[in-house]
Scaffold this motif. Structure first.
Motif, PDB file in Angstrom:
ATOM      1  N   LEU A 199       0.829  -1.208   0.000  1.00  0.00           N
ATOM      2  CA  LEU A 199       0.000   0.000   0.000  1.00  0.00           C
ATOM      3  C   LEU A 199       0.862   1.256   0.000  1.00  0.00           C
ATOM      4  N   LEU A 200       1.972   1.218   0.775  1.00  0.00           N
ATOM      5  CA  LEU A 200       2.899   2.363   0.763  1.00  0.00           C
ATOM      6  C   LEU A 200       3.465   2.563  -0.642  1.00  0.00           C
ATOM      7  N   GLY A 201       3.806   1.454  -1.292  1.00  0.00           N
ATOM      8  CA  GLY A 201       4.321   1.528  -2.657  1.00  0.00           C
ATOM      9  C   GLY A 201       3.288   2.104  -3.605  1.00  0.00           C
ATOM     10  N   ALA A 202       2.008   1.713  -3.396  1.00  0.00           N
ATOM     11  CA  ALA A 202       0.946   2.228  -4.258  1.00  0.00           C
ATOM     12  C   ALA A 202       0.799   3.734  -4.082  1.00  0.00           C
ATOM     13  N   LEU A 203       0.855   4.189  -2.827  1.00  0.00           N
ATOM     14  CA  LEU A 203       0.769   5.635  -2.572  1.00  0.00           C
ATOM     15  C   LEU A 203       1.919   6.369  -3.251  1.00  0.00           C
ATOM     16  N   LEU A 204       3.122   5.751  -3.167  1.00  0.00           N
ATOM     17  CA  LEU A 204       4.290   6.374  -3.797  1.00  0.00           C
ATOM     18  C   LEU A 204       4.097   6.483  -5.309  1.00  0.00           C
ATOM     19  N   ALA A 205       3.600   5.386  -5.912  1.00  0.00           N
ATOM     20  CA  ALA A 205       3.391   5.378  -7.362  1.00  0.00           C
ATOM     21  C   ALA A 205       2.396   6.469  -7.759  1.00  0.00           C
ATOM     22  N   LEU A 206       1.305   6.583  -6.951  1.00  0.00           N
ATOM     23  CA  LEU A 206       0.290   7.605  -7.229  1.00  0.00           C
ATOM     24  C   LEU A 206       0.897   9.003  -7.146  1.00  0.00           C
ATOM     25  N   MET A 207       1.688   9.227  -6.085  1.00  0.00           N
ATOM     26  CA  MET A 207       2.225  10.567  -5.876  1.00  0.00           C
ATOM     27  C   MET A 207       3.310  10.919  -6.893  1.00  0.00           C
ATOM     28  N   LEU A 208       4.038   9.912  -7.362  1.00  0.00           N
ATOM     29  CA  LEU A 208       5.042  10.169  -8.402  1.00  0.00           C
ATOM     30  C   LEU A 208       4.382  10.770  -9.639  1.00  0.00           C
ATOM     31  N   VAL A 209       3.124  10.350  -9.872  1.00  0.00           N
ATOM     32  CA  VAL A 209       2.419  10.842 -11.055  1.00  0.00           C
ATOM     33  C   VAL A 209       1.736  12.174 -10.764  1.00  0.00           C
ATOM     34  N   VAL A 210       1.057  12.255  -9.604  1.00  0.00           N
ATOM     35  CA  VAL A 210       0.188  13.408  -9.328  1.00  0.00           C
ATOM     36  C   VAL A 210       0.973  14.621  -8.827  1.00  0.00           C
ATOM     37  N   ALA A 211       1.880  14.384  -7.849  1.00  0.00           N
ATOM     38  CA  ALA A 211       2.477  15.512  -7.118  1.00  0.00           C
ATOM     39  C   ALA A 211       3.298  16.459  -8.005  1.00  0.00           C
ATOM     40  N   PRO A 212       4.173  15.958  -8.907  1.00  0.00           N
ATOM     41  CA  PRO A 212       4.955  16.923  -9.689  1.00  0.00           C
ATOM     42  C   PRO A 212       4.086  17.832 -10.547  1.00  0.00           C
ATOM     43  N   VAL A 213       2.992  17.286 -11.089  1.00  0.00           N
ATOM     44  CA  VAL A 213       2.100  18.108 -11.916  1.00  0.00           C
ATOM     45  C   VAL A 213       1.452  19.191 -11.060  1.00  0.00           C
ATOM     46  N   ALA A 214       0.952  18.770  -9.859  1.00  0.00           N
ATOM     47  CA  ALA A 214       0.303  19.732  -8.965  1.00  0.00           C
ATOM     48  C   ALA A 214       1.302  20.777  -8.483  1.00  0.00           C
ATOM     49  N   ALA A 215       2.516  20.338  -8.131  1.00  0.00           N
ATOM     50  CA  ALA A 215       3.520  21.287  -7.620  1.00  0.00           C
ATOM     51  C   ALA A 215       3.931  22.268  -8.715  1.00  0.00           C
ATOM     52  N   ALA A 216       4.072  21.768  -9.951  1.00  0.00           N
ATOM     53  CA  ALA A 216       4.444  22.658 -11.055  1.00  0.00           C
ATOM     54  C   ALA A 216       3.347  23.691 -11.281  1.00  0.00           C
ATOM     55  N   GLY A 217       2.080  23.243 -11.244  1.00  0.00           N
ATOM     56  CA  GLY A 217       0.960  24.174 -11.376  1.00  0.00           C
ATOM     57  C   GLY A 217       0.978  25.211 -10.266  1.00  0.00           C
ATOM     58  N   ALA A 218       1.261  24.736  -9.051  1.00  0.00           N
ATOM     59  CA  ALA A 218       1.286  25.634  -7.899  1.00  0.00           C
ATOM     60  C   ALA A 218       2.402  26.662  -8.040  1.00  0.00           C
ATOM     61  N   LEU A 219       3.559  26.245  -8.563  1.00  0.00           N
ATOM     62  CA  LEU A 219       4.670  27.196  -8.741  1.00  0.00           C
ATOM     63  C   LEU A 219       4.295  28.281  -9.742  1.00  0.00           C
ATOM     64  N   ARG A 220       3.569  27.873 -10.784  1.00  0.00           N
ATOM     65  CA  ARG A 220       3.123  28.875 -11.764  1.00  0.00           C
ATOM     66  C   ARG A 220       2.156  29.858 -11.126  1.00  0.00           C
ATOM     67  N   VAL A 221       1.259  29.361 -10.274  1.00  0.00           N
ATOM     68  CA  VAL A 221       0.291  30.245  -9.611  1.00  0.00           C
ATOM     69  C   VAL A 221       1.008  31.199  -8.674  1.00  0.00           C
ATOM     70  N   THR A 222       1.903  30.669  -7.827  1.00  0.00           N
ATOM     71  CA  THR A 222       2.524  31.528  -6.810  1.00  0.00           C
ATOM     72  C   THR A 222       3.495  32.520  -7.436  1.00  0.00           C
ATOM     73  N   SER A 223       3.984  32.229  -8.638  1.00  0.00           N
ATOM     74  CA  SER A 223       4.896  33.188  -9.264  1.00  0.00           C
ATOM     75  C   SER A 223       4.151  34.442  -9.724  1.00  0.00           C
ATOM     76  N   GLU A 224       2.802  34.315  -9.845  1.00  0.00           N
ATOM     77  CA  GLU A 224       2.010  35.485 -10.247  1.00  0.00           C
ATOM     78  C   GLU A 224       1.730  36.406  -9.067  1.00  0.00           C
ATOM     79  N   GLU A 225       1.842  35.841  -7.878  1.00  0.00           N
ATOM     80  CA  GLU A 225       1.487  36.620  -6.675  1.00  0.00           C
ATOM     81  C   GLU A 225       2.431  37.804  -6.475  1.00  0.00           C
TER      82      GLU A 225
END
Lengths: 225, 250
Positions: A199-225
């Motif tokens: 289950l820990l491995g599954a969470l890691l696999a999920l986050m490897l896919v989801v987190a970088p996209v979300a973090a990149a989006g967030a960096l673009r948003v916060t750079s506008e602030e």
């Protein structure tokens, strides 16, 4: 530039930064050890009590150490203008974030993982469980950094971002904490641990896919602030 | 599909949203108040007492609807976040930001009523049961969205940052839903199931259904009322708000 040379460059830069200011990497480790040293003082030095809580204590201390280190994940890059350069560069931002977070996880989280059996020993954890403890940390730690990178990216431009970062990220750490400590508990009881680790491995696999996209989006948003 | 696109474009425009949400708020409130009154009276006074828990089970008529609305509220918030991120809609941003406080209040209500119900039933105010803990995490997720939204000065950045956080947090919703099956615990399993007949007799679950519908209508009405005011405030420099103000000025 291809993605592999790009990843090599990011790794090299992060490595050089860590070597030249080791405090950034070592402070979370010292924090980790100190927090754990408070538990026998605060609760009880009795080995049977410590062995019972050891898995949870090590994991909670690891969560806090990771949270503490996350603030500096993007902060300096932003202050020095490196982040703007990354944002306007032609390279895919999620990939840059992914490599950066994984290197950071290795540099900051690696020492914590290596230290954990020693701390397990100090908390009277049975030696048979060290393998599970380390395996759970190896699988869970990158997940913590990946999830945390989203929070760090969301709060990078804000004053008083540190406490907000804790509020944003800590609730998301609950599943990792639950499965990881369940694995250590199961190992202590002599029960199979593979399900929890899977289950820990599954969470890691999920986050490897989801987190970088979300973090990149967030960096673009916060750079506008 | 043509009518859907038309409907969507209309609701995405702030003046239309302002005008229609006024009607919808009144309609939903007109639905919510009788439902909540009838449901409360029916549940507290006329529904039969539980053979094991006696009268203390009646708090279910507040607890279950609040918990259901709290969970769907998060999904609605994340959906609004997705719409806002993909199509850059101001209205979706406003709905997302106003979902959080109402959802947080509902989550708190569910936790508080659960705690009060737990005392006579389990003999403790608080039990670290998986489901209760998940609700506590949900409350923190709502508070995180609220905190992040208020930390930005730029409203647009605040909306998009909250949307990203809500979408990442939505990963936790399935864990909340399935925690009962994952960890055996003191909490009783879900009351309503779509596929099975409820375990309660009709006289007990009928008022519960009325309360659930009432809570949803109430949630919708409050959400629209809040969003409407918020939208008016954000658009205060636009032409349609100025002409609206001029119309209503004495």
């Amino acid at each position: 530039m291809g993605l592999v040379p790009l990843a090599g460059l990011i790794c090299r830069r992060e490595w050089l930064l860590a070597v030249r200011s080791p405090a950034q990497v070592l402070n979370p480790l010292v924090f980790f050890v100190l927090v754990i040293a408070m538990f026998p003082l605060g609760i009880s030095p009795a080995p049977e009590v410590l062995a019972r809580i050891a898995g949870g204590v090590i994991w909670v201390a690891a969560l806090l150490a990771v949270l503490l280190s996350l603030e500096s994940l993007f902060r300096e890059d932003r202050d020095e203008g490196v982040l703007e350069q990354l944002l306007v560069s032609p390279h895919p931002l999620p990939f840059v974030v992914l490599v950066k977070v994984l290197v950071y996880a290795l540099l900051v989280g690696g020492p914590l993982v290596l230290m954990s059996p020693v701390l397990g020993l100090m908390l009277s954890l049975p030696p048979a469980t060290y393998g599970t403890l380390v395996a759970a940390l190896l699988l869970g730690m990158p997940t913590l950094f990946l999830l945390g990178s989203v929070g760090a990216a969301l709060t990078v431009g804000l004053r008083r971002g540190g406490l907000l970062l804790v509020l944003l990220v800590l609730p998301l750490y609950v599943p990792v904490l639950v499965f990881a400590t369940a694995a250590v508990d199961a190992a202590q009881l002599g029960m199979p641990v593979r399900g929890h680790l899977a289950l820990l491995g599954a969470l890691l696999a999920l986050m490897l896919v989801v987190a970088p996209v979300a973090a990149a989006g967030a960096l673009r948003v916060t750079s506008e602030e | 599909m043509g009518w859907l696109a038309t409907w969507y474009h209309r609701w995405a425009s702030p003046p239309w949203f302002y005008q229609m949400s006024g009607r919808w708020t009144r309609g939903l409130m007109g639905l919510a108040l009788p439902l909540l009154c009838v449901g409360t009276l029916w549940g507290l006074a006329f529904a039969p007492a539980d053979y094991q828990q006696g009268n203390s089970f009646r708090i279910i008529y507040i607890h279950v609807p609040a918990a259901m609305v709290a969970q769907s509220g998060y999904i609605l918030m994340a959906s609004a976040g997705l719409v806002g991120l993909v199509w850059r809609l101001k209205v979706a941003d406003v709905v997302l930001r106003n979902c959080a406080p109402i959802g947080a209040a509902m989550t708190f209500l569910a936790l508080a009523t659960g705690s009060i119900w737990g005392k006579p039933t389990w003999g403790a105010w608080w039990v670290w049961d998986a489901r209760i803990t998940s609700m506590l995490v949900l409350l923190m997720l709502y508070l995180g969205v609220m905190g992040l939204g208020s930390a930005f000065r730029n409203e647009q950045a605040a909306g998009r940052a909250s949307a990203i956080l809500a979408l990442v947090g939505v990963v936790n919703i399935p864990i909340i839903k399935y925690s009962v099956e994952w960890w055996y615990s003191l909490h009783q399993p879900a009351t309503f199931r779509l596929t099975e007949k409820p375990a309660m007799p009709v006289e007990m679950w009928a008022p519960l259904l009325v309360m659930v519908l009432g809570f949803y209508a109430f949630f919708g009405a409050v959400l629209l009322a809040r969003s409407r005011v918020d939208l008016l405030d954000r658009e205060r420099r636009s032409r349609w708000v100025r002409s609206l103000v001029a119309e209503h000025a004495i």
